[in-house]
Design an enzyme around this catalytic site. Structure first.
Site, PDB file in Angstrom:
ATOM      1  N   LYS A   1      50.110  35.453  35.575  1.00 18.60           N
ATOM      2  CA  LYS A   1      49.653  35.271  34.199  1.00 18.60           C
ATOM      3  C   LYS A   1      48.411  35.372  33.645  1.00 18.60           C
ATOM      4  CE  LYS A   1      46.478  31.634  31.989  1.00 18.60           C
ATOM      5  NZ  LYS A   1      45.010  32.012  31.486  1.00 18.60           N
TER       6      LYS A   1
ATOM      7  N   GLY B   1      37.794  36.473  37.559  1.00 20.07           N
ATOM      8  CA  GLY B   1      37.030  35.307  36.136  1.00 20.07           C
ATOM      9  C   GLY B   1      36.027  34.743  36.852  1.00 20.07           C
TER      10      GLY B   1
ATOM     11  N   THR C   1      35.599  28.466  38.113  1.00 21.44           N
ATOM     12  CA  THR C   1      37.095  28.600  37.943  1.00 21.44           C
ATOM     13  C   THR C   1      37.092  29.227  39.586  1.00 21.44           C
ATOM     14  OG1 THR C   1      36.897  28.494  35.142  1.00 21.44           O
ATOM     15  CG2 THR C   1      39.368  28.963  36.633  1.00 21.44           C
ATOM     16  N   GLY C   2      36.931  30.090  39.751  1.00 22.12           N
ATOM     17  CA  GLY C   2      37.095  30.046  41.165  1.00 22.12           C
ATOM     18  C   GLY C   2      36.783  29.288  42.077  1.00 22.12           C
TER      19      GLY C   2
ATOM     20  N   GLU D   1      37.419  37.895  42.672  1.00 28.36           N
ATOM     21  CA  GLU D   1      36.357  38.319  42.014  1.00 28.36           C
ATOM     22  C   GLU D   1      35.892  37.615  40.727  1.00 28.36           C
ATOM     23  OE1 GLU D   1      35.580  43.153  42.143  1.00 28.36           O
ATOM     24  OE2 GLU D   1      35.698  42.506  39.369  1.00 28.36           O
TER      25      GLU D   1
ATOM     26  N   CYS E   1      31.581  42.080  33.789  1.00 35.57           N
ATOM     27  CA  CYS E   1      31.431  40.551  35.517  1.00 35.57           C
ATOM     28  C   CYS E   1      30.454  42.214  35.813  1.00 35.57           C
ATOM     29  CB  CYS E   1      32.953  41.165  36.442  1.00 35.57           C
ATOM     30  SG  CYS E   1      33.002  41.973  37.020  1.00 35.57           S
TER      31      CYS E   1
ATOM     32  N   GLU F   1      25.801  33.735  34.331  1.00 35.22           N
ATOM     33  CA  GLU F   1      26.279  34.748  33.878  1.00 35.22           C
ATOM     34  C   GLU F   1      25.921  34.371  32.389  1.00 35.22           C
ATOM     35  OE1 GLU F   1      29.604  37.160  34.676  1.00 35.22           O
ATOM     36  OE2 GLU F   1      29.968  35.255  34.931  1.00 35.22           O
TER      37      GLU F   1
END
Length: 485
Positions: free
Chosen positions: A173, A227, A231-232, A249, A283, A384
Site C-alpha cells: 500500500k 509511520g 497508527t502503529g 518503524e 523520523c 513528534e
C-alpha cells in the site's frame, strides 16, 4: 500535467479503480495529474495474487530466482534514476539533492539482499547417534507493506527487499500523496523479466480501507509498517486478534547532545541539516538539541543564524535549500503546535513559520523555527512535530544530558557531539535508542540494522536481522538409524 490517471499494478496488470483523485505539487499546489484511488478491492486482489504466486510458483523455494529478480530490480532502478528523482522533486517536494539521496540508496539495498537471498542458511546436527535434526528457515507467506509519504521510494524498498529475499510475496500500500511516483516505481518493478506474476502487487491509497484489510486479513501473516506511533499501536491491536507479526518503524524525537568539547564548526552545519532535510518530515529529524551550558550561547547564536539563512523554495529552483511540507494541512498543524508551545512558555529564538506572502505563498512552505525550552515535559519536546521545528535545552552534566535525552517515549535515534572518545561510547551505551551517531547524523548502511527502542517500533530494518520478520523456523527431526557394520 499527465491527463491520464495512473493505475494500480496488481498481478502483473494495470488496474483502474474508477475512483480518481488529484496529484498535487506541494510547492505550487497545482495539479500535476490524477490517480486511480486504491482501497479494499485492490487489497483483496493483491492478496489473492500474492497468495497464488506464493503457493503455485517456485518463488518461495528458489533462492537463485529471488536473487536474480533483486539484481534485475537494482538495474531497473538505476536505469530510471533520473526520471524517478524528477518525479520525487515534483510530487514529494524534496529538493533535488535530497531526492537524489533517496533514489541512490535503492540499488545497493536490493543488491545486498540479493546476496543474502543466496546466503540464507539453516543448520543441522546429530544430537544423538543415528538421529539427525535440522532447522530450516522458510518464508511466512504474503507480506503486507504499508509505506509513508515522506520517503516513499526508499522506505518501500527497505521493507520489500528483505521480504523478497526471504521468499515472501508482497502487497504494497503506497501513499496517495505520491501516486505519480508510485506508478513510476511499479513500472520500474515490472521491467524485471524474471519476476513471477503476482509476487509484487502495488496500489496507491489516500484513505485507509486497503490498509485496514491488509492488517485484518488472516492471509497476510506479516505487516511491515513505517509511520506514526499512534497508527502503529492501532494496527498492532487489530493484528493481535490473529497473532499477526509486525515489523514497525514508528515515530522519533531525535536528541542531538552537544558537549562543551564539541567541534562547533562541524556540529552546527550538521545540526541545521538534521532539522531541515526533507523539511523536517523524517523520523530521524534532529528536532531536540541538548547543549552543555558553557557553549550554549555560542551554539544557539550560530545555529539561529544558519536557520534564518536557509533558502526555502521549490525543487525547481536550484538555489533552494529546503522544500515544502507535503501539504497545507500539515503546515497548519505544525504552526499550531508552535503557537501552543510559545503560549506555554517556550522562548522564541527563530520564529520562522508559514510563508504567507510572495511567490511561495501558494505552496506548503514553512520556514525553520527554533525554540528554547526549560520544561522537558512540554508537548513540543515530547511529541513528534514532523516539521522543521527545533527545541533547545541546556544541561550541565553528562548524567543530566542522558536523563533529558531518555525522557521520551521515543527511542529511534540520537546524535552525540564530543571529542572525548570515552564519553562518546559511555553516553551511547546509556541512550535508550536504536541508533547512535557520534559526531555525525543520519548515517545508514545497508548491512547494519536500524530500528527503535520503546515506542519507536519493534523489529529491525536493514542488515541481516531485517529478514527475521519474514521467516519461520522449522525443525525437522530424522531417524535414519545407525548403519550396521
Amino acid at each position: 500535467m499527465n491527463n491520464t490517471p495512473v493505475l494500480n499494478w496488481i498481478d502483473g496488470l494495470w488496474l483502474d479503480s474508477g475512483v480518481y483523485k488529484d496529484s498535487i505539487d506541494p510547492a505550487t499546489y497545482q495539479q500535476i495529474g490524477q490517480y486511480a484511488e486504491g482501497g479494499l478491492q485492490e487489497a483483496q486482489q493483491g492478496i489473492a495474487a500474492a497468495k497464488r504466486s506464493f503457493t503455485e510458483t517456485p518463488w518461495k523455494d528458489d533462492r537463485n530466482l529471488r536473487a536474480q529478480v533483486l539484481l534485475e530490480l537494482a538495474d531497473a532502478f538505476e536505469r530510471s534514476a533520473d526520471e524517478l528523482i524528477a518525479m520525487l522533486t515534483l510530487e514529494n517536494g524534496k529538493i533535488k539533492p535530497e531526492a537524489t539521496f533517496e533514489v541512490a540508496m535503492v540499488p545497493s539495498k536490493l543488491r545486498y539482499y540479493a546476496a543474502l537471498a543466496r546466503a540464507e542458511y539453516g543448520r543441522a546436527a546429530e544430537p544423538k547417534p543415528g538421529k539427525i535434526s535440522m532447522v530450516i528457515r522458510q518464508a511466512v507467506g504474503v507480506a503486507g507493506i504499508i509505506v509513508p509519504w515522506n520517503s516513499p521510494v526508499i522506505l518501500m524498498i527497505r521493507s520489500l527487499a528483505p521480504a523478497l529475499a526471504a521468499g515472501c510475496t508482497a502487497v504494497i500500500k503506497m501513499p496517495g500523496q505520491t501516486a505519480q511516483t508510485n506508478a513510476l516505481v511499479a513500472r520500474i518493478i515490472s521491467e524485471s523479466v524474471s519476476l513471477p506474476r503476482g509476487v509484487i502487487n502495488l496500489f496507491s491509497e489516500l484513505g485507509a480501507a486497503g490498509s485496514k484489510h491488509l492488517v485484518e486479513s488472516p492471509q497476510v501473516p506479516v505487516i511491515s509498517f513505517t509511520g506514526s506511533t499512534p497508527t502503529g499501536r492501532a494496527i498492532s491491536a487489530v493484528g493481535a486478534q490473529s497473532l499477526k507479526r509486525f515489523s514497525l518503524e514508528l515515530g522519533g524525537k531525535t536528541p542531538m547532545l552537544v558537549f562543551n568539547d564539541a567541534d562547533l564548526d562541524a556540529a552546527v552545519p550538521t545540526l541545521e541539516k538534521a532539522l531541515t532535510v526533507f523539511a523536517g518530515q523524517f523520523c530521524m529529524t534532529g528536532s531536540r538539541v541538548l547543549v552543555q551550558r558553557d557553549i550554549a550561547p555560542a551554539l544557539i547564536d550560530r545555529l539561529a543564524a544558519r536557520l534564518q539563512a536557509v533558502r526555502v523554495g521549490p525543487a525547481a529552483d536550484p538555489s533552494s535549500e529546503m522544500g515544502p511540507l507535503i501539504d497545507k494541512p500539515n503546515v497548519k498543524r505544525v504552526n499550531q503546535t508552535v503557537e501552543e508551545a510559545i503560549a506555554g512558555g517556550a522562548e522564541v529564538i527563530v520564529r520562522g513559520g508559514p510563508v504567507t506572502d510572495g511567490p511561495l505563498a501558494s505552496g506548503a512552505f514553512y520556514r525553520p523555527t527554533m525554540l528554547r525550552v526549560t520544561d522537558p515535559e512540554m508537548p513540543i519536546v515530547q511529541q513528534e512535530t514532523f516539521g522543521p521545528v527545533l527545541t533547545v535545552q541546556v544541561f550541565d552534566s553528562e548524567a543530566e544530558a542522558i536523563a533529558l535525552a531518555n525522557n521520551s517515549e521515543f527511542g529511534l535515534a540520537a546524535s552525540v557531539w564530543t571529542r572525548d572518545i570515552d564519553r562518546s561510547f559511555r553516553v551511547a551505551r546509556e541512550l535508550e535508542v536504536g541508533t547512535v551517531w557520534v559526531n555525525d547524523w543520519a548515517v545508514v548502511y545497508d548491512e547494519f540494522e536500524e530500528g527503535g527502542f520503546k515506542q519507536s517500533g519493534q523489529g529491525r530494518l536493514n542488515g541481516m536481522a531485517a529478514m527475521d520478520d519474514f521467516v519461520e523456523y522449522k525443525h525437522i527431526a530424522l531417524n535414519p538409524g545407525l548403519r550396521q557394520l
